[in-house]
Design a protein around this motif. Structure first.
Motif, mmCIF file in Angstrom:
data_model
loop_
_atom_site.group_PDB
_atom_site.id
_atom_site.type_symbol
_atom_site.label_atom_id
_atom_site.label_comp_id
_atom_site.label_asym_id
_atom_site.label_seq_id
_atom_site.Cartn_x
_atom_site.Cartn_y
_atom_site.Cartn_z
ATOM 1 N N SER A 182 66.461 103.900 19.515
ATOM 2 C CA SER A 182 66.336 102.495 19.312
ATOM 3 C C SER A 182 65.800 103.076 17.833
ATOM 4 N N PHE A 231 59.530 96.493 24.077
ATOM 5 C CA PHE A 231 60.943 95.811 24.077
ATOM 6 C C PHE A 231 61.534 96.038 22.898
ATOM 7 N N VAL A 232 62.950 96.370 23.752
ATOM 8 C CA VAL A 232 64.195 96.946 23.476
ATOM 9 C C VAL A 232 65.313 96.292 24.169
ATOM 10 N N HIS A 285 74.618 97.283 22.621
ATOM 11 C CA HIS A 285 74.447 95.280 23.149
ATOM 12 C C HIS A 285 73.535 94.863 22.250
ATOM 13 N N ARG A 286 73.163 94.953 21.329
ATOM 14 C CA ARG A 286 72.332 93.651 19.795
ATOM 15 C C ARG A 286 73.503 92.482 19.765
ATOM 16 N N GLN A 327 73.990 89.934 20.380
ATOM 17 C CA GLN A 327 74.666 88.727 21.554
ATOM 18 C C GLN A 327 73.481 88.397 22.940
ATOM 19 N N GLY A 328 72.229 87.553 22.202
ATOM 20 C CA GLY A 328 71.516 87.232 22.617
ATOM 21 C C GLY A 328 71.061 87.542 24.048
ATOM 22 N N GLN A 378 51.502 90.972 20.735
ATOM 23 C CA GLN A 378 52.138 92.296 20.768
ATOM 24 C C GLN A 378 51.300 92.528 18.959
ATOM 25 N N GLU A 407 60.134 89.061 11.036
ATOM 26 C CA GLU A 407 61.022 88.244 11.684
ATOM 27 C C GLU A 407 61.995 87.612 13.072
ATOM 28 N N ARG A 408 62.345 89.006 13.410
ATOM 29 C CA ARG A 408 63.367 89.468 14.430
ATOM 30 C C ARG A 408 62.548 88.309 15.514
ATOM 31 N N MET A 409 60.811 88.902 15.834
ATOM 32 C CA MET A 409 59.529 88.134 17.328
ATOM 33 C C MET A 409 60.056 86.610 16.962
ATOM 34 N N LEU A 469 62.972 85.229 18.160
ATOM 35 C CA LEU A 469 62.576 84.999 19.738
ATOM 36 C C LEU A 469 61.257 84.454 19.891
#
Ligand SMILES: CC(C)(COP(=O)(O)OP(=O)(O)OC[C@H]1O[C@@H](n2cnc3c(N)ncnc32)[C@H](O)[C@@H]1OP(=O)(O)O)[C@@H](O)C(=O)NCCC(=O)NCCS
Length: 339
Positions: A69, A191-192, A197-198, A200-201, A240, A248-250, A253
């Motif tokens: 990653s 956290f990965v 498999h990204r 896909q929720g 974190q 942005e991605r956190m 989430l």
């Protein structure tokens, strides 16, 4: 033997299911001591549990997930970090040996997996501090600190190298130590979700599984039963320290930015920072900071979303730093409440 090497072997994420089951840790005082030490889900037979990261196959699997990653964060691959820094972390922080030994005693190593024949594919991982006061890292020189002991345990006057007048901590601008971490929150790291498999929720599924099956306050607030014989997370939420592109991605989430808690690298003549690129184009520290919303995000006089959590008094300093040509945004802080 576990080695200190850069583990980019994709197949290492497949481990024998029987071995994974043996690697799950039991907590003798669990409210449900007779339950299995993991949770199984309807969706694709997913399994979630806290493992012993000292089991070599598990350490290699986790190291492979994290190292592959992080490889994408190299600037040569369009990421935000120089290759030399990525490789240092891959070797010193997330090699199989370090996964097994550096973090094991301070963090719960969760793995999310799914069965495939007699193997299990590790598809996600997160490290969650056991104790609410633990801080996994503070500059490259300190790991697994206790927040309450930072003032005592850290030498803030230490030199960066051989010259006494060139100080290590002049290379950074951090929030004040007493407010560095919000009390009662578990530090999270690593956290990965596996690259294969990204989108896909799965990260959302993983977080929700942690919340509903392992966060004590969330379980109690619903009057739900504990379904496994492992530790529960007894804090208020997750905390974190995140690289700028992760914000942005956190947030998507469900994590929230902790206002005013940004840290910066400070450049000196004797310690220049590596050049930064946006695509092929070199950019300045100020342009870099702007690309992550600083100082713009703090210039519309909105009040912070929740009193008590944010470092409101430090915001003017963050605004000033983000416009200082010598200061480069290092980390944001985010938090995620269990209830
Ligand atoms: C961040 C990460 C865990 C997300 O995993 P994932 O399984 O792909 O995420 P999901 O499919 O559950 O997506 C969750 C949300 O995040 C968003 N998201 C996921 N990856 C994103 C990205 N690279 N950029 C922006 N948003 C992203 C999704 O769009 C989704 O939001 P939406 O429902 O509003 O559309 C994964 O990309 C990863 O491991 N990244 C590398 C390490 C990292 O950045 N870790 C985070 C800090 S520790």
């Amino acid at each position: 033997m576990l080695g200190k090497y850069i583990n980019l072997r994709a197949d290492d994420r497949f481990v024998p299911t029987e071995m994974l089951r043996r690697a799950y840790l039991r907590y003798a005082e669990s409210r449900n001591a007779s339950a299995p030490p993991y949770v199984r889900f309807e969706r694709e037979g997913f399994e979630l549990g806290i493992v012993s990261s000292e089991v070599p196959e598990i350490a290699r699997a986790v190291s492979s997930l994290l190292s592959r990653s992080l490889e994408d964060a190299k600037d040569v691959h369009g990421g935000h970090l120089p290759s030399s820094i990525v490789e240092r972390v891959q070797l010193e922080v997330i090699s199989p040996e370090r996964v097994a030994q550096l973090w094991g005693t301070h963090g719960h190593r969760f793995v999310l997996s799914r069965p495939e024949g007699d193997k299990s594919e590790i598809i996600g991982t997160i490290l969650v501090a056991r104790r609410k006061g633990t801080i996994f890292f503070f500059t490259g020189r300190y790991n697994n600190l206790r927040h309450s002991a930072m003032e005592r345990d850290i030498d803030f006057d230490q030199p960066a190298g051989t010259r006494a007048d060139q100080k290590w901590f002049s290379l950074f601008a951090f929030p004040p130590v007493p407010q560095f971490k919000p009390p009662g929150y578990h530090h999270i790291a690593n956290f990965v979700v596996a690259k294969e498999h990204r989108r896909q929720g799965l990260a959302r599924f993983f977080l929700n599984a942690l919340l509903t099956k392992y966060a004590r306050d969330h379980i109690d607030a619903r009057g739900a039963a504990v379904e496994h014989s492992q530790f529960l997370l007894c804090g208020k939420g997750f905390w974190q320290i995140g690289d700028p592109p992760w914000l942005e991605r956190m947030q998507r989430l469900g994590f929230s930015l902790r206002w005013g808690a940004e840290s910066f690298f400070i450049e000196h003549d004797w310690a220049p920072l590596p050049p930064i690129y946006a695509g092929d184009k070199p950019i300045s520290n100020v342009e870099y900071n702007r690309s992550f919303g600083l100082p713009q995000r703090y210039q519309d006089d909105r009040p912070p979303p929740r009193p008590g959590m944010h470092l409101v008094g430090r915001i003017p300093e963050v605004v000033r730093l983000s416009q200082d040509p010598r200061a480069k945004l290092q980390y944001f802080q985010t938090y995620f409440d269990f209830t």
